[in-house]
Enzyme design. Sequence first.
Site, mmCIF file in Angstrom:
data_model
loop_
_atom_site.group_PDB
_atom_site.id
_atom_site.type_symbol
_atom_site.label_atom_id
_atom_site.label_comp_id
_atom_site.label_asym_id
_atom_site.label_seq_id
_atom_site.Cartn_x
_atom_site.Cartn_y
_atom_site.Cartn_z
ATOM 1 N N ASP A 32 0.827 -1.194 0.000
ATOM 2 C CA ASP A 32 0.000 0.000 0.000
ATOM 3 C C ASP A 32 0.872 1.259 0.000
ATOM 4 O O ASP A 32 1.686 1.445 0.909
ATOM 5 C CB ASP A 32 -0.877 -0.020 1.271
ATOM 6 C CG ASP A 32 -2.162 0.746 1.094
ATOM 7 O OD1 ASP A 32 -2.321 1.403 0.047
ATOM 8 O OD2 ASP A 32 -3.012 0.688 2.005
ATOM 9 N N CYS A 71 -6.168 4.196 -3.535
ATOM 10 C CA CYS A 71 -6.413 2.789 -3.233
ATOM 11 C C CYS A 71 -7.520 2.049 -3.984
ATOM 12 O O CYS A 71 -7.252 1.202 -4.813
ATOM 13 C CB CYS A 71 -6.738 2.699 -1.754
ATOM 14 S SG CYS A 71 -5.778 1.479 -0.966
ATOM 15 N N HIS A 125 -9.923 -2.826 -1.334
ATOM 16 C CA HIS A 125 -10.032 -1.789 -0.309
ATOM 17 C C HIS A 125 -11.182 -2.206 0.605
ATOM 18 O O HIS A 125 -12.303 -2.370 0.153
ATOM 19 C CB HIS A 125 -10.321 -0.434 -0.950
ATOM 20 C CG HIS A 125 -10.264 0.691 0.020
ATOM 21 N ND1 HIS A 125 -9.079 1.237 0.449
ATOM 22 C CD2 HIS A 125 -11.245 1.356 0.676
ATOM 23 C CE1 HIS A 125 -9.332 2.201 1.309
ATOM 24 N NE2 HIS A 125 -10.635 2.292 1.471
ATOM 25 N N HIS A 321 -0.265 2.160 -6.014
ATOM 26 C CA HIS A 321 -0.008 3.429 -6.709
ATOM 27 C C HIS A 321 1.293 3.975 -6.166
ATOM 28 O O HIS A 321 1.902 3.377 -5.276
ATOM 29 C CB HIS A 321 -1.165 4.421 -6.528
ATOM 30 C CG HIS A 321 -1.653 4.503 -5.126
ATOM 31 N ND1 HIS A 321 -0.952 5.135 -4.133
ATOM 32 C CD2 HIS A 321 -2.752 3.967 -4.529
ATOM 33 C CE1 HIS A 321 -1.602 5.006 -2.996
ATOM 34 N NE2 HIS A 321 -2.693 4.291 -3.195
#
Length: 567
Positions: A32, A71, A125, A321
């Site tokens: 994450d 996310c 998520h 990301h």
Amino acid sequence: MRNVAASSWLCILLMGHVTAAAQPNVLFLVVDDMRPKLNSYGETNMVTPNIDNLAINSVLFQRAYCQQAVCSPSRTSFLTGRRPDTTRIFDLHTYFRRLAGNFTTLPQHFKNNGFLTVNVGKIFHPGQAAGGDDDAKYSWSYPAIHGSTAKFRRDKECKGADGLDDNVVCPVNLEQVAEKTLPDIQSTETAIEFLQNRSIDQQPFFLGLGYLKPHAPFKFPEEFLKLYPLSRINPVTNPDYPSWLPHVAYSPWQELRSYHDIKIMNLSWPFERVPDTYQLKLRQAYSGAISYIDHQIGRVLQALDYYGFTNNTIVTFLGDHGYELGEHNHWTKKSNFDLATRIPMIVHVPGITSKPSTPRGQTFPFYNALTSTKTINNVRWSCSSTMCIDEHAKRGSYRTTDALVEAVDLYATVSELAGVDVPPTCPPNSLNVSFCTEGTSLVPLIRRVMASRNTEKVSWKSAAFSQFPRPANRIQLNSDLPSLADIRIMGYTMKTATHRYTEWVAYDPVTFTHNMSHVYARELYDHRSDPDENVNLADDISLTGVLTQLAQQLRDGWRKALPKTVV
Ligand SMILES: *[C@@H]1O[C@H](CO)[C@@H](O)[C@H](O)[C@H]1NC(C)=O
Ligand SMILES: *[C@@H]1O[C@H](CO)[C@@H](O)[C@H](O)[C@H]1NC(C)=O
Ligand SMILES: *[C@@H]1O[C@H](CO)[C@@H](O)[C@H](O)[C@H]1NC(C)=O
Ligand SMILES: *[C@@H]1O[C@H](CO)[C@@H](O)[C@H](O)[C@H]1NC(C)=O
Ligand SMILES: *[C@@H]1O[C@H](CO)[C@@H](O)[C@H](O)[C@H]1NC(C)=O
Ligand SMILES: *[C@@H]1O[C@H](CO)[C@@H](O)[C@H](O)[C@H]1NC(C)=O
């Protein structure tokens, strides 16, 4: 139904080592908020020996991009194999099955094909964005497993100048936190227990293992901070809000502002910078959090080896990301800059990216950066009992490619590698099509990279696409992340071999349509001379030809950017 061609191809490459019936397992690692700040990605001050060792046995994608830099939209995209415009997920509380369509997800596809599919930690998520159960009803063989300490995420356990609070800089003493552990350590232990429980002749598995760090708060065992003396942390070279940046492109980093140690600075909104001394502490803590996750991944890979799965398990490693650490006065993600959209992506295929015959325990030895480091050329390196990771790096062992690839490509890639049906390319309107993809299998690219001795330029996609929504053409509190109903503008961005080109255009969240004739702002960066995106060339009249061509390419979209020749 099995994809016969794909599985026999795998068997040919693993010749003599698997029987035709053997089905590989998949270890699907997701981290994450981790930008490619890794030794294997050329960041030589980082201590990431375990991810680097995975990379040495894999193909490392230098130019991999997520489809939206936050996310749930990103995860929904790569888990359904479709882009945000199709999943219609741009925020953190909308579920694609309710809003868009009953799409077959990547783990669901594996489950349908006889795999045991298991979710440990954060893959979807969590919460409403995944139907309240991590999509378990559809995607997983049994309910998702989360560490019991995940709920203490924002507890006041972090040492600050004025005591314990919910600080973003949060190295901790494990003896002093709830249950004396952290959720990612618990996920590691669950994954190891899972591998220990399985025997190699059982039903093949798809293990989704998702780590919560290095996402803020940077809460991790304090010993990892010692790997990064503050004196070695480099300040950002472009820390200011650029005067040329259109306001619609700015994300005022509300997420970072929400932590106690930032709140008490009383920074004026939206442009006052985090003081330079604290910028360094944030960058230091982010590096510590990355080494902490590297340590977790090393333990899991070691267990994979120990329990005899390495030679028959595909391992993928993916960041959801990128991340901004003060560059352009941006923090966290939620922008269209290269730092927010570029991700680490590594794919390990036994027999293809590493020798199938490696003896058990030797593919993924565990490098413990905390107990065995040595200093070489003024840089600290981590050693296992038999070798130091830098020796690999010196040998130039990384198999890298500059080809433009996208997170949305993983669905088809993992399917092809595991010998299950590869989804067909989605038709233009695919809301009622449950099984299709807007990505491209990377298997031909992986084969070509492995076949070439040097990292030759392989012709692949002509662009990688991302997007980010905004509520208004000015900076406001919800500019970072508007809810679906508040979206008025969509920023479409495209990374080519040489440039990044972005247009912010009108968007209607009721009809889910954009208006490419209603352009609020444009950005153009030439990565050949300006990799840090410090000069916006969108108004440079000498570049009208380039701008016209890129504007057309952006409108043509991903379908026209697909590889011309797939061998
Ligand atoms: C993988 O390793 C196990 C244990 O070392 C061995 O029994 C098996 O034959 C190997 N399989 C392949 C495909 O090499
Ligand atoms: C969604 O698809 C699954 C099969 O993939 C099916 O069992 C389920 O009934 C579908 N749900 C809806 C609401 O169509
Ligand atoms: C491992 O097996 C034990 C005993 O059957 C079980 O209680 C435990 O839940 C299993 N753990 C995992 C992570 O599968
Ligand atoms: C921030 O504002 C509070 C309340 O006005 C004040 O007590 C505190 O000293 C200020 N902090 C700084 C760093 O200026
Ligand atoms: C999906 O909807 C389109 C019309 O929007 C229709 O032409 C097509 O047949 C439908 N496909 C399926 C699989 O239902
Ligand atoms: C798109 O934007 C243009 C320019 O503002 C406007 O003239 C046109 O009516 C818009 N189209 C739609 C479908 O809203």
